[in-house]
Design a protein around this motif. Structure first.
Motif, PDB file in Angstrom:
ATOM      1  N   HIS A  17      -2.375   6.691   0.703  1.00 56.73           N
ATOM      2  CA  HIS A  17      -2.311   6.636   2.167  1.00 56.73           C
ATOM      3  C   HIS A  17      -1.155   5.783   2.666  1.00 56.73           C
ATOM      4  CE1 HIS A  17      -4.166   2.769   1.281  1.00 56.73           C
ATOM      5  NE2 HIS A  17      -3.759   2.386   2.462  1.00 56.73           N
ATOM      6  N   TYR A  18      -0.326   5.280   1.749  1.00 60.77           N
ATOM      7  CA  TYR A  18       0.728   4.354   2.167  1.00 60.77           C
ATOM      8  C   TYR A  18       1.775   5.053   3.025  1.00 60.77           C
ATOM      9  CZ  TYR A  18      -1.545   1.499  -1.334  1.00 60.77           C
ATOM     10  OH  TYR A  18      -2.489   0.814  -2.046  1.00 60.77           O
ATOM     11  N   CYS A  19       2.436   4.254   3.888  1.00 65.31           N
ATOM     12  CA  CYS A  19       3.463   4.804   4.778  1.00 65.31           C
ATOM     13  C   CYS A  19       4.625   5.353   3.930  1.00 65.31           C
ATOM     14  CB  CYS A  19       4.025   3.725   5.691  1.00 65.31           C
ATOM     15  SG  CYS A  19       2.794   2.805   6.611  1.00 65.31           S
ATOM     16  N   PRO A  20       5.376   6.299   4.486  1.00 61.65           N
ATOM     17  CA  PRO A  20       6.546   6.802   3.766  1.00 61.65           C
ATOM     18  C   PRO A  20       7.509   5.657   3.454  1.00 61.65           C
ATOM     19  CG  PRO A  20       6.144   8.073   5.794  1.00 61.65           C
ATOM     20  CD  PRO A  20       5.194   6.926   5.812  1.00 61.65           C
ATOM     21  N   GLY A  21       7.958   5.612   2.230  1.00 61.96           N
ATOM     22  CA  GLY A  21       8.937   4.598   1.852  1.00 61.96           C
ATOM     23  C   GLY A  21       8.335   3.251   1.497  1.00 61.96           C
ATOM     24  N   CYS A  22       7.019   3.143   1.554  1.00 60.28           N
ATOM     25  CA  CYS A  22       6.373   1.872   1.207  1.00 60.28           C
ATOM     26  C   CYS A  22       6.388   1.708  -0.308  1.00 60.28           C
ATOM     27  CB  CYS A  22       4.936   1.858   1.699  1.00 60.28           C
ATOM     28  SG  CYS A  22       4.028   0.401   1.136  1.00 60.28           S
ATOM     29  N   THR A  23       6.710   0.518  -0.774  1.00 59.28           N
ATOM     30  CA  THR A  23       6.842   0.334  -2.221  1.00 59.28           C
ATOM     31  C   THR A  23       5.505   0.045  -2.918  1.00 59.28           C
ATOM     32  OG1 THR A  23       7.732  -1.837  -1.598  1.00 59.28           O
ATOM     33  CG2 THR A  23       9.285  -0.215  -2.440  1.00 59.28           C
ATOM     34  N   GLY A  51      -6.216  -5.653   2.426  1.00 62.20           N
ATOM     35  CA  GLY A  51      -4.803  -5.528   2.775  1.00 62.20           C
ATOM     36  C   GLY A  51      -4.503  -4.047   2.682  1.00 62.20           C
ATOM     37  N   CYS A  52      -3.235  -3.683   2.745  1.00 55.99           N
ATOM     38  CA  CYS A  52      -2.909  -2.259   2.684  1.00 55.99           C
ATOM     39  C   CYS A  52      -3.430  -1.622   1.397  1.00 55.99           C
ATOM     40  CB  CYS A  52      -1.407  -2.055   2.804  1.00 55.99           C
ATOM     41  SG  CYS A  52      -0.896  -2.104   4.529  1.00 55.99           S
ATOM     42  N   ALA A  53      -3.551  -2.408   0.331  1.00 56.06           N
ATOM     43  CA  ALA A  53      -3.987  -1.842  -0.951  1.00 56.06           C
ATOM     44  C   ALA A  53      -5.501  -1.834  -1.097  1.00 56.06           C
ATOM     45  CB  ALA A  53      -3.349  -2.618  -2.103  1.00 56.06           C
ATOM     46  N   ASN A 121       4.450  -9.177  -2.648  1.00 50.77           N
ATOM     47  CA  ASN A 121       4.992 -10.006  -1.572  1.00 50.77           C
ATOM     48  C   ASN A 121       5.888  -9.148  -0.679  1.00 50.77           C
ATOM     49  OD1 ASN A 121       6.272 -11.810   0.071  1.00 50.77           O
ATOM     50  ND2 ASN A 121       7.170 -13.051  -1.580  1.00 50.77           N
ATOM     51  N   ASN A 122       5.340  -8.782   0.488  1.00 55.47           N
ATOM     52  CA  ASN A 122       6.160  -8.010   1.429  1.00 55.47           C
ATOM     53  C   ASN A 122       6.432  -8.804   2.713  1.00 55.47           C
ATOM     54  OD1 ASN A 122       3.737  -7.876   2.727  1.00 55.47           O
ATOM     55  ND2 ASN A 122       3.465  -5.670   2.541  1.00 55.47           N
ATOM     56  N   ALA A 123       6.201 -10.108   2.641  1.00 54.24           N
ATOM     57  CA  ALA A 123       6.583 -11.017   3.727  1.00 54.24           C
ATOM     58  C   ALA A 123       5.921 -10.699   5.062  1.00 54.24           C
ATOM     59  CB  ALA A 123       8.106 -11.063   3.891  1.00 54.24           C
ATOM     60  N   SER A 212       8.393  -4.041   0.052  1.00 63.32           N
ATOM     61  CA  SER A 212       8.882  -3.797   1.413  1.00 63.32           C
ATOM     62  C   SER A 212       7.777  -3.231   2.286  1.00 63.32           C
ATOM     63  CB  SER A 212      10.048  -2.807   1.378  1.00 63.32           C
ATOM     64  OG  SER A 212       9.566  -1.541   0.968  1.00 63.32           O
ATOM     65  N   CYS A 213       7.936  -3.415   3.587  1.00 60.92           N
ATOM     66  CA  CYS A 213       6.997  -2.849   4.542  1.00 60.92           C
ATOM     67  C   CYS A 213       7.814  -2.259   5.692  1.00 60.92           C
ATOM     68  CB  CYS A 213       6.035  -3.916   5.059  1.00 60.92           C
ATOM     69  SG  CYS A 213       4.900  -3.323   6.331  1.00 60.92           S
ATOM     70  N   PRO A 214       8.413  -1.077   5.442  1.00 63.15           N
ATOM     71  CA  PRO A 214       9.290  -0.518   6.476  1.00 63.15           C
ATOM     72  C   PRO A 214       8.589  -0.410   7.835  1.00 63.15           C
ATOM     73  CG  PRO A 214       8.891   1.062   4.671  1.00 63.15           C
ATOM     74  CD  PRO A 214       8.355  -0.248   4.235  1.00 63.15           C
ATOM     75  N   THR A 215       7.322  -0.047   7.819  1.00 63.76           N
ATOM     76  CA  THR A 215       6.611   0.164   9.076  1.00 63.76           C
ATOM     77  C   THR A 215       6.588  -1.106   9.923  1.00 63.76           C
ATOM     78  OG1 THR A 215       5.238   1.822   8.027  1.00 63.76           O
ATOM     79  CG2 THR A 215       4.403   0.879  10.079  1.00 63.76           C
ATOM     80  N   ASN A 216       6.147  -2.192   9.342  1.00 63.79           N
ATOM     81  CA  ASN A 216       5.988  -3.403  10.144  1.00 63.79           C
ATOM     82  C   ASN A 216       7.237  -4.270  10.200  1.00 63.79           C
ATOM     83  OD1 ASN A 216       3.229  -3.250  11.187  1.00 63.79           O
ATOM     84  ND2 ASN A 216       2.702  -3.179   9.013  1.00 63.79           N
ATOM     85  N   TRP A 217       8.183  -3.981   9.329  1.00 63.09           N
ATOM     86  CA  TRP A 217       9.479  -4.637   9.482  1.00 63.09           C
ATOM     87  C   TRP A 217      10.283  -3.916  10.565  1.00 63.09           C
ATOM     88  CZ3 TRP A 217      11.530  -5.259   3.701  1.00 63.09           C
ATOM     89  CH2 TRP A 217      10.699  -6.187   3.025  1.00 63.09           C
TER      90      TRP A 217
END
Ligand SMILES: Cc1ncc(C[n+]2csc(CCOP(=O)(O)OP(=O)(O)O)c2C)c(N)n1
Ligand code: SF4
Lengths: 251, 353
Positions: A17-23, A51-53, A121-123, A212-217
């Motif tokens: 279910h992770y966002c596109p490009g999420c590592t 968390g997301c996971a 660690n996605n900060a 990385s967290c492209p969505t929330n970054w």
């Protein structure tokens, strides 16, 4: 990026279910590959975080336990003490592991609990929509640091690997990243070693994966990987922080 | 016949747990339950079990969660402030349908409170304590013997219904020494197909979880759990009736308050007052039946408690408020004296017998 060949056995067919490009997806895959290669799927029990996971319990094909926010290392301790022959891992974000669950993390490490911890660690707090994390960078804009992380009022990011490496307890601490093929390969090796250590009874191994967290970054996936390279890695240098069996500490 | 040994209540719980096949204990030091941890620390390493002093009550209950997930018997113990911290983990145990034993040797509260005996965690224990729709099986011992027997019983019921169980004791019982016949050791072997033990690549993976993002699913799960609660309410309430045959006044008391009340009742009987007692042994499920029946023949009820009055609400509910229920209580670590209870009995009896 990871080359797609065949789905590891240790992953189920459930669509991620992770966002596109999420590592997160890459890291799942690396964990599953390590489990496959070490042929431990049948005796591995994973602990999912909050968390997301959180839904990792649907993705890993081994037995899984969903822990309360931050408590995965304590739950893993219970599992390992009950079933010392099994292989126990946790998979946790930075809010989970380094904020609400810091005590559980530090104490599992100092007990040299024979478990494997995958620390993503996605900060940022991904799941709750992008709040400041204990690892958010100075100046980083998040929902709860809208003017940028002000270190004068909220303090500095925590470098978990460096901090845990000061303890006598833990066996193995390494920070890796998954922003390019070279780093992904190194991450794979580190994760496999963290499981191998457990098989050999060596004790607590933690792999911090700069993610990385492209969505929330608020970035495209490509831009997010650049940000990892340019901002994250300089603050969180990659390397082995503790390897007791190798009997040397290097950076 | 098993022989009687002289033991402290806290130690009786620890030994009984081991005999029930509990080989894993996790705790964090707090008065007045420390003897349980000390006993476990001594015994567990000798018998191949696990004693671990956790970094906090939060960690301890989550270690319990981990072991419970594997199907093995496991326990933790604490006292009031520590049990508050365990609330999160207890809610997760309930939400994941994991059996486990939690012992609360209560002390006075709120806050840091004191270290003297109390019953002021009754609401916390019987209403859940953590968040969400759930119950624990809660048993209240009144003697060292019961502390031992209930430990075994709690493990059995907890396994049977997949509901965590709690022993709600207090500092007096925990420290009190009495002769006790310990339960026979059992060779506990879990038979829990839902447990996480590793798939051995032979079955689909098991998942221990309390997350349901679809509300319909969460509702169904809660409905299903409440079916089990219903069965528990039907089959498992336990209570003791003392001199209730001809009683006109009924004392309700559990644990140490019941022991004090017994003395007061004997004294009142000597003065010709027809008074008896219903002592709830399970606090959840609350023994509603005997109270409902007593409401038809007793003219007044007295709830004797070491709190500002918590069980009294269950007495009122069970008697359907048909009769007046008065409170005879001390709090903050104080224990009502038999004289105080006798006074309350006389008042309820109407002064003139
Ligand atoms: C006790 C508790 N507090 C807060 C939350 C809400 N919450 C869910 S996920 C999360 C943060 C997760 O962030 P992180 O661990 O960094 O993982 P990510 O989502 O970034 O992968 C929070 C605060 C919760 N579920 N439980
Ligand atoms: S919110 Fe961020 S961490 Fe979570 S799945 Fe999306 S990109 Fe990944």
């Amino acid at each position: 990026m990871a080359v797609v060949f065949q789905k590891p056995k240790s992953l189920t067919d459930a669509p991620l279910h992770y966002c596109p490009g999420c590592t997160h997806g890459i890291i799942h895959r690396l964990v599953a590959e390590a489990i496959d290669e070490l042929q431990i799927e049948g005796k591995t029990i994973g602990v999912a975080p909050v968390g997301c996971a959180v839904m990792a319990y649907d993705y890993f094909a081994c037995d899984m336990v969903e822990a309360a926010h931050g408590r995965a290392p304590a739950v893993a301790t219970g599992l390992k003490r009950a079933l010392p022959e099994n292989i126990i891992f946790t998979y946790q974000g930075d809010g989970d592991l380094a904020s609400i669950g810091m005590a559980e993390t530090v104490h599992a490490a100092t007990r040299n609990e024979n478990i494997t911890v995958i620390f993503v660690n996605n900060a940022i707090y991904g799941m709750t929509g992008g709040q400041m994390a204990p690892t958010s960078l100075p100046g980083q804009v998040t929902q709860t640091s809208p003017y940028g992380r002000d270190t004068a009022t909220v303090g500095f990011p925590i470098r978990v690997s460096e901090m845990l490496a000061t303890l006598d307890g833990p066996e193995f601490i390494q920070r890796v990243a998954v922003n390019n093929v070279k780093n992904v390969n190194a991450a794979k090796k580190a994760i496999k070693k963290a499981f191998q250590n457990q098989i050999e009874g060596k004790g607590f191994s933690l792999i911090e994966v700069v993610s990385s967290c492209p969505t929330n970054w608020g970035m495209t996936p490509k831009k997010a990987l650049e940000w990892v390279e340019e901002k994250m890695i300089p603050y969180y240098p990659l390397g082995v922080y503790k390897d007791r069996s190798a009997n040397k500490e290097e950076k | 016949m098993a022989e009687k040994v002289l033991m402290k209540g806290n130690e009786a719980i620890a030994e009984a747990a081991i005999r029930a096949g509990c080989m894993h204990y996790f705790g964090y030091p707090i008065t007045p339950q420390t003897e349980i941890a000390a006993y476990m620390a001594k015994r567990m390493p000798k018998i191949g079990g696990v004693f671990l002093q956790a970094e906090s009550e939060i960690a301890a209950i989550n270690m319990v969660y981990g072991v419970a997930g594997t199907g093995l018997r496991v326990m933790t113990s604490s006292s009031s402030p520590g049990v508050s911290l365990k609330g999160e983990g207890i809610s997760y145990l309930a939400g994941s349908d994991l059996p486990a034993l939690i012992v609360n040797v209560q002390r006075g509260g709120p806050g840091l409170g004191g270290i003297q005996p109390s019953q002021s965690d009754y609401f916390q224990a019987t209403r859940g304590g953590g968040h969400g729709d759930y119950h624990l099986i809660v048993m209240a011992p009144a003697s060292v013997q019961e502390m031992a027997d209930m430990t075994a019983k709690c493990f059995d019921l907890s396994d049977k219904y997949r509901v965590p169980a709690m022993i709600l004791a207090d500092g007096t019982l925990g420290q009190m020494m009495e002769p006790v016949v310990l339960p026979e050791p059992t060779d506990y072997k879990p038979n829990k197909p839902w447990a996480v033990t590793g798939t051995e690549c032979k079955r689909k993976h098991n998942i221990i979880n309390s997350l349901y993002l679809k509300p319909e699913q969460l509702e169904q799960t809660n409905f299903e759990r409440y079916e089990r609660y219903k069965a528990i309410e039907e089959n498992e309430p336990l209570w003791e009736e003392f001199m209730m045959e001809d009683a006109e006044v009924c004392v309700a008391a559990f644990g140490i308050a019941a022991r004090v009340s017994k003395n007061a009742i004997m004294a009142a009987r000597a003065e010709g007052i027809k008074v008896g007692m219903i002592r709830p042994i399970t606090l959840w499920p609350f023994p509603k039946k005997p109270f409902k029946a007593a409401a038809d023949k007793c003219k007044a009820f007295i709830s004797v408690e070491l709190s500002m009055g918590q069980m009294i609400e269950d007495v009122q509910l069970a008697t359907e408020c048909k009769r007046p229920v008065t409170l005879c209580n001390r709090t903050g670590g104080m224990i009502p004296s038999p004289e105080e209870v006798l006074e309350a009995i006389k008042k309820a009896a109407g002064g003139n017998k």
